[in-house]
Design a protein around this motif. Structure first.
Motif, mmCIF file in Angstrom:
data_model
loop_
_atom_site.group_PDB
_atom_site.id
_atom_site.type_symbol
_atom_site.label_atom_id
_atom_site.label_comp_id
_atom_site.label_asym_id
_atom_site.label_seq_id
_atom_site.Cartn_x
_atom_site.Cartn_y
_atom_site.Cartn_z
ATOM 1 N N PRO A 168 0.812 -1.234 0.000
ATOM 2 C CA PRO A 168 0.000 0.000 0.000
ATOM 3 C C PRO A 168 0.836 1.271 0.000
ATOM 4 C CG PRO A 168 -0.961 -1.605 1.481
ATOM 5 C CD PRO A 168 0.362 -2.183 1.035
ATOM 6 N N GLU A 169 1.967 1.261 0.752
ATOM 7 C CA GLU A 169 2.786 2.471 0.809
ATOM 8 C C GLU A 169 3.541 2.739 -0.493
ATOM 9 O OE1 GLU A 169 4.961 -0.799 3.227
ATOM 10 O OE2 GLU A 169 2.908 -0.056 2.913
ATOM 11 N N GLN A 170 3.496 1.759 -1.431
ATOM 12 C CA GLN A 170 4.141 1.966 -2.728
ATOM 13 C C GLN A 170 3.166 2.504 -3.783
ATOM 14 O OE1 GLN A 170 5.662 -2.210 -2.767
ATOM 15 N NE2 GLN A 170 7.618 -1.262 -3.361
ATOM 16 N N VAL A 171 1.939 2.637 -3.399
ATOM 17 C CA VAL A 171 0.911 3.121 -4.322
ATOM 18 C C VAL A 171 0.546 4.554 -3.948
ATOM 19 C CG1 VAL A 171 -1.404 2.774 -5.237
ATOM 20 C CG2 VAL A 171 0.003 0.792 -4.598
ATOM 21 N N TYR A 172 0.755 5.466 -4.870
ATOM 22 C CA TYR A 172 0.437 6.865 -4.595
ATOM 23 C C TYR A 172 0.024 7.554 -5.898
ATOM 24 C CZ TYR A 172 5.162 7.519 -6.426
ATOM 25 O OH TYR A 172 6.282 7.495 -7.214
ATOM 26 N N ASN A 173 -0.506 8.721 -5.756
ATOM 27 C CA ASN A 173 -0.969 9.494 -6.910
ATOM 28 C C ASN A 173 -0.104 10.734 -7.070
ATOM 29 O OD1 ASN A 173 -3.046 10.262 -9.003
ATOM 30 N ND2 ASN A 173 -3.219 12.004 -7.605
ATOM 31 N N ALA A 174 0.251 11.052 -8.299
ATOM 32 C CA ALA A 174 1.023 12.261 -8.591
ATOM 33 C C ALA A 174 0.257 13.078 -9.624
ATOM 34 C CB ALA A 174 2.410 11.893 -9.113
ATOM 35 N N ASP A 175 0.301 14.374 -9.447
ATOM 36 C CA ASP A 175 -0.401 15.252 -10.378
ATOM 37 C C ASP A 175 0.485 16.451 -10.702
ATOM 38 O OD1 ASP A 175 -2.378 16.213 -11.993
ATOM 39 O OD2 ASP A 175 -3.975 15.996 -10.509
ATOM 40 N N GLU A 176 0.063 17.256 -11.633
ATOM 41 C CA GLU A 176 0.841 18.423 -12.029
ATOM 42 C C GLU A 176 -0.016 19.676 -11.897
ATOM 43 O OE1 GLU A 176 -0.150 18.033 -16.808
ATOM 44 O OE2 GLU A 176 1.884 17.703 -16.070
ATOM 45 N N THR A 177 0.638 20.808 -11.790
ATOM 46 C CA THR A 177 -0.059 22.095 -11.729
ATOM 47 C C THR A 177 0.306 22.907 -12.961
ATOM 48 O OG1 THR A 177 -0.030 22.118 -9.311
ATOM 49 C CG2 THR A 177 -0.375 24.212 -10.417
ATOM 50 N N ALA A 178 -0.704 23.425 -13.621
ATOM 51 C CA ALA A 178 -0.461 24.204 -14.835
ATOM 52 C C ALA A 178 -1.128 25.566 -14.725
ATOM 53 C CB ALA A 178 -0.999 23.456 -16.055
ATOM 54 N N LEU A 179 -0.548 26.560 -15.364
ATOM 55 C CA LEU A 179 -1.123 27.891 -15.410
ATOM 56 C C LEU A 179 -1.822 28.083 -16.746
ATOM 57 C CD1 LEU A 179 -1.559 30.801 -14.459
ATOM 58 C CD2 LEU A 179 0.698 31.358 -15.405
ATOM 59 N N SER A 180 -3.164 28.085 -16.709
ATOM 60 C CA SER A 180 -3.937 28.328 -17.933
ATOM 61 C C SER A 180 -4.078 29.839 -18.107
ATOM 62 C CB SER A 180 -5.312 27.646 -17.823
ATOM 63 O OG SER A 180 -5.164 26.239 -17.667
ATOM 64 N N TRP A 181 -3.075 30.435 -18.698
ATOM 65 C CA TRP A 181 -2.966 31.892 -18.746
ATOM 66 C C TRP A 181 -3.980 32.549 -19.676
ATOM 67 C CZ3 TRP A 181 -1.718 34.397 -23.354
ATOM 68 C CH2 TRP A 181 -1.296 33.581 -24.404
ATOM 69 N N TYR A 182 -4.613 31.795 -20.574
ATOM 70 C CA TYR A 182 -5.560 32.363 -21.531
ATOM 71 C C TYR A 182 -6.994 31.955 -21.232
ATOM 72 C CZ TYR A 182 -6.475 34.539 -26.070
ATOM 73 O OH TYR A 182 -6.882 35.382 -27.067
ATOM 74 N N ARG A 183 -7.195 31.318 -20.117
ATOM 75 C CA ARG A 183 -8.520 30.796 -19.780
ATOM 76 C C ARG A 183 -9.350 31.857 -19.055
ATOM 77 N NH1 ARG A 183 -9.550 25.346 -16.145
ATOM 78 N NH2 ARG A 183 -11.827 25.368 -16.217
#
Length: 207
Positions: A168-183
């Protein structure tokens, strides 16, 4: 006991005048609204309330409103609400309070108004109240979630965990942060009489 002073909203005042016009007695009206007879007679003299109510676009804004007091400059108020409606009709998805305040300052100069006004948040709240304007969330494109793909991935992920003998400790979620500058922002000011603001497909230009 001395009766506690009660201020009626514009909607209540209109209701009272209509009931009075239909023959309801002053005594009954006083008991129903919890007011004195002098208040009823004063309202009876203010027939302009009915005209004001009939000409007002937004009924919701009159629920909390208690007086006929208008803007300091009716000319600026008229120009600004016309500008606001025009921008909304053109499909401008997001109109913020800051945009309204800045446009009011522009009209103030163009109309050569002599009085001073900061066009602050306090002014903005009164303007929004006069025209039934509030903050609305802009609905994006409606899409159904791919539940079938999600269900298949659960089974696939379970196989990977079993095959690789992951803990279980080897399972994790990774995500990214993006700047939607034209949204465009997902909220906008709109009148209560408008339909719910609907947006289009979000622009994906981002850093």
């Amino acid at each position: 006991m001395k009766r506690k002073h009660k201020s009626l909203s514009m909607v209540e005042k209109v209701e009272l005048l209509k009931k009075l016009g239909k023959g309801m007695s002053v005594k009954s009206l006083c008991e129903y609204y919890g007011i004195g007879s002098s208040t009823v007679y004063d309202l009876k003299k203010q027939r302009k309330i009915l005209k004001f109510f009939a000409e007002h676009e937004s009924r919701n804004s009159l629920i909390a409103r208690k007086t006929l007091e208008g803007a300091r400059s009716s000319e600026l108020d008229s120009a600004l609400i016309k500008w606001f409606k025009l921008r909304r009709s053109e499909g401008l998805l997001s109109i913020s309070g800051e945009m309204l305040m800045e446009q009011a300052r522009i009209f103030h100069k163009e109309l050569n108004l002599t009085y001073q006004c900061e066009y602050s948040q306090g002014w903005l709240q009164k303007f929004k109240c006069r025209y039934g304007i509030s903050l609305h969330k802009v609905s994006g494109e409606k899409r159904n979630a791919d539940t079938e793909a999600a269900a298949n991935f659960v089974d696939e992920f379970a196989k990977i965990v079993a095959t690789e003998k992951l803990l279980p400790e080897q399972v994790y979620n990774a995500d990214e942060t993006a700047l939607s500058w034209y949204r465009m922002p997902r909220k906008t000011l709109a009148q209560d009489i408008e339909a719910a603001p609907v947006g289009g497909k979000d622009c994906k230009d981002r850093v």
